[in-house]
Design an enzyme around this catalytic site. Structure first.
Site, short mmCIF file in Angstrom:
data_model
loop_
_atom_site.label_atom_id
_atom_site.label_comp_id
_atom_site.label_asym_id
_atom_site.label_seq_id
_atom_site.Cartn_x
_atom_site.Cartn_y
_atom_site.Cartn_z
N SER A 1 -10.31 25.56 13.25
CA SER A 1 -10.93 24.67 12.26
C SER A 1 -9.94 24.16 11.21
CB SER A 1 -12.14 25.35 11.62
OG SER A 1 -13.10 25.66 12.61
N ASN B 1 -5.59 19.70 20.62
CA ASN B 1 -6.24 20.18 21.84
C ASN B 1 -7.57 19.45 21.96
OD1 ASN B 1 -7.42 21.56 23.94
ND2 ASN B 1 -7.83 23.43 22.78
N HIS C 1 -5.88 30.22 25.91
CA HIS C 1 -6.79 29.79 24.83
C HIS C 1 -8.01 30.71 24.80
CE1 HIS C 1 -9.60 27.32 22.54
NE2 HIS C 1 -8.53 26.70 22.06
N LYS D 1 -9.60 19.56 24.35
CA LYS D 1 -10.58 20.29 25.18
C LYS D 1 -11.15 19.31 26.22
CE LYS D 1 -11.46 22.97 21.08
NZ LYS D 1 -12.08 24.15 20.57
N GLU E 1 -11.05 30.15 24.50
CA GLU E 1 -12.18 29.69 25.32
C GLU E 1 -11.97 30.07 26.79
OE1 GLU E 1 -12.21 25.60 24.03
OE2 GLU E 1 -12.96 26.25 22.07
N GLU F 1 -4.85 32.09 16.85
CA GLU F 1 -6.15 31.44 16.78
C GLU F 1 -7.25 32.49 16.74
OE1 GLU F 1 -5.91 27.11 18.22
OE2 GLU F 1 -6.63 28.34 19.85
N GLY G 1 -13.67 26.04 16.40
CA GLY G 1 -14.83 25.16 16.58
C GLY G 1 -16.04 25.59 15.76
C1 PEP Z 1 -8.59 24.89 19.41
O1 PEP Z 1 -9.31 24.41 20.26
O2 PEP Z 1 -7.51 25.43 19.71
C2 PEP Z 1 -9.04 24.82 18.02
C3 PEP Z 1 -8.33 25.40 17.08
O3 PEP Z 1 -10.21 24.14 17.80
P1 PEP Z 1 -10.82 23.76 16.35
O4 PEP Z 1 -9.71 23.15 15.54
O5 PEP Z 1 -11.90 22.77 16.67
O6 PEP Z 1 -11.32 25.00 15.72
#
Ligand code: PEP
Length: 267
Positions: free
Chosen positions: A223, A19, A105, A21, A107, A177, A183
């Site tokens: 992460s 992803n 997601h 973003k 976010e 998630e 992030g």
């Molecule tokens: C994501 O954006 O779905 C995500 C898991 O980001 P990150 O790996 O940077 O935590």
């Protein structure tokens, strides 16, 4: 000597999805995919998906053509067309060559107020158009501290999939998630990731039965990186990763793809 095939390799696909973003340009997408292609040829042990920003989709689809890399979007609108300035619908994504779409997601839930019922409408729209939705669920830190993670996630899964048939579910993927791990550099432990993934599968089982539930890939996101991917991907209920930061460089993304190889039965 034959080695017992792990449950997840037998019933469902391992998926490694990036992803990006709101990062990288169309030119970056072209270079990234060109670099990733040789690895993708060998990596038959997993499906590789890159969820790129809308503007990068044409270049990404063109460059990935003929390879095992599928292109995904990061969102779609719940309606197919209409007066929704600035939005993109699921049929438009299909026409552009997109195969997957991330829905719900954290976010988008946090910054754009997406609720479980809106996520459900988007999932239905994506499925109707022929896309494979990657449905994100997960708790905030506050929810985890209040010990309501499992209830929240169960509810998110059931609401997001309301009205989805067993047949359609075969095209669906769930991404667990935890919001506090996205992030942030904090990662759920492999045990935490597996515990919640198993609960998600149990929730699927209550609606779709054992056969329906065991075919759904459940990804972990938060992460995931080259250091922790092996451990997370070794969990029996973790069938892949949704990766943000570490998906933006071919070196780290490639290493995570390699880490998924451990779930393939070795001859
Ligand atoms: C994501 O954006 O779905 C995500 C898991 O980001 P990150 O790996 O940077 O935590």
């Amino acid at each position: 000597m034959s080695v017992a095939m792990p449950m997840n390799a037998k019933y469902r696909k391992t998926i490694i999805a990036g992803n990006w973003k709101m990062n990288l340009s169309p030119r970056d997408a072209r270079e990234f995919i060109r670099e990733l292609k040789p690895l993708a040829v060998q990596a038959k042990w997993c499906d590789i998906v890159l969820c790129v920003p809308y503007l990068q989709i044409p270049e990404a689809v063109r460059t990935a053509r003929g390879s095992r890399i599928a292109i995904g979007a990061q969102n779609c609108h719940q309606e197919t067309a209409g007066a929704y300035t600035g939005e993109i619908s699921a049929p438009m994504l299909v026409e552009a060559g997109v195969k997957y779409v991330i829905v719900g997601h954290s976010e988008r839930r946090r910054d754009f107020g997406e609720t479980d019922s809106l996520v459900n409408r988007k999932v239905l729209s994506a499925l109707k158009a022929g896309l494979r939705p990657i449905v994100c669920v997960g708790e905030t830190l506050e929810m985890r501290d209040n010990d309501i993670t499992l209830d929240v996630v169960r509810m998110q899964v059931k609401t997001a999939l309301r009205g989805v048939t067993r047949e359609e579910l075969r095209r669906g993927t769930i991404a667990y998630e935890p919001g506090w791990a996205i992030g942030t550099g904090y990662t759920a432990t492999a045990k935490q990731a597996n515990e919640v993934s198993a609960v998600i599968r149990a929730a699927l089982r209550t609606v779709y039965g054992a056969q329906g539930a065991r075919g759904v890939s459940i990804l972990y996101g938060g992460s995931m990186n080259t250091g922790n991917a092996r451990d997370l991907l070794a969990q029996p209920d973790v069938d892949g990763g949704l990766i943000g930061g570490a998906s933006m460089r071919t070196e780290s993304f490639g290493k995570i793809i390699e880490a998924a190889n451990q779930n393939v039965p070795q001859k």
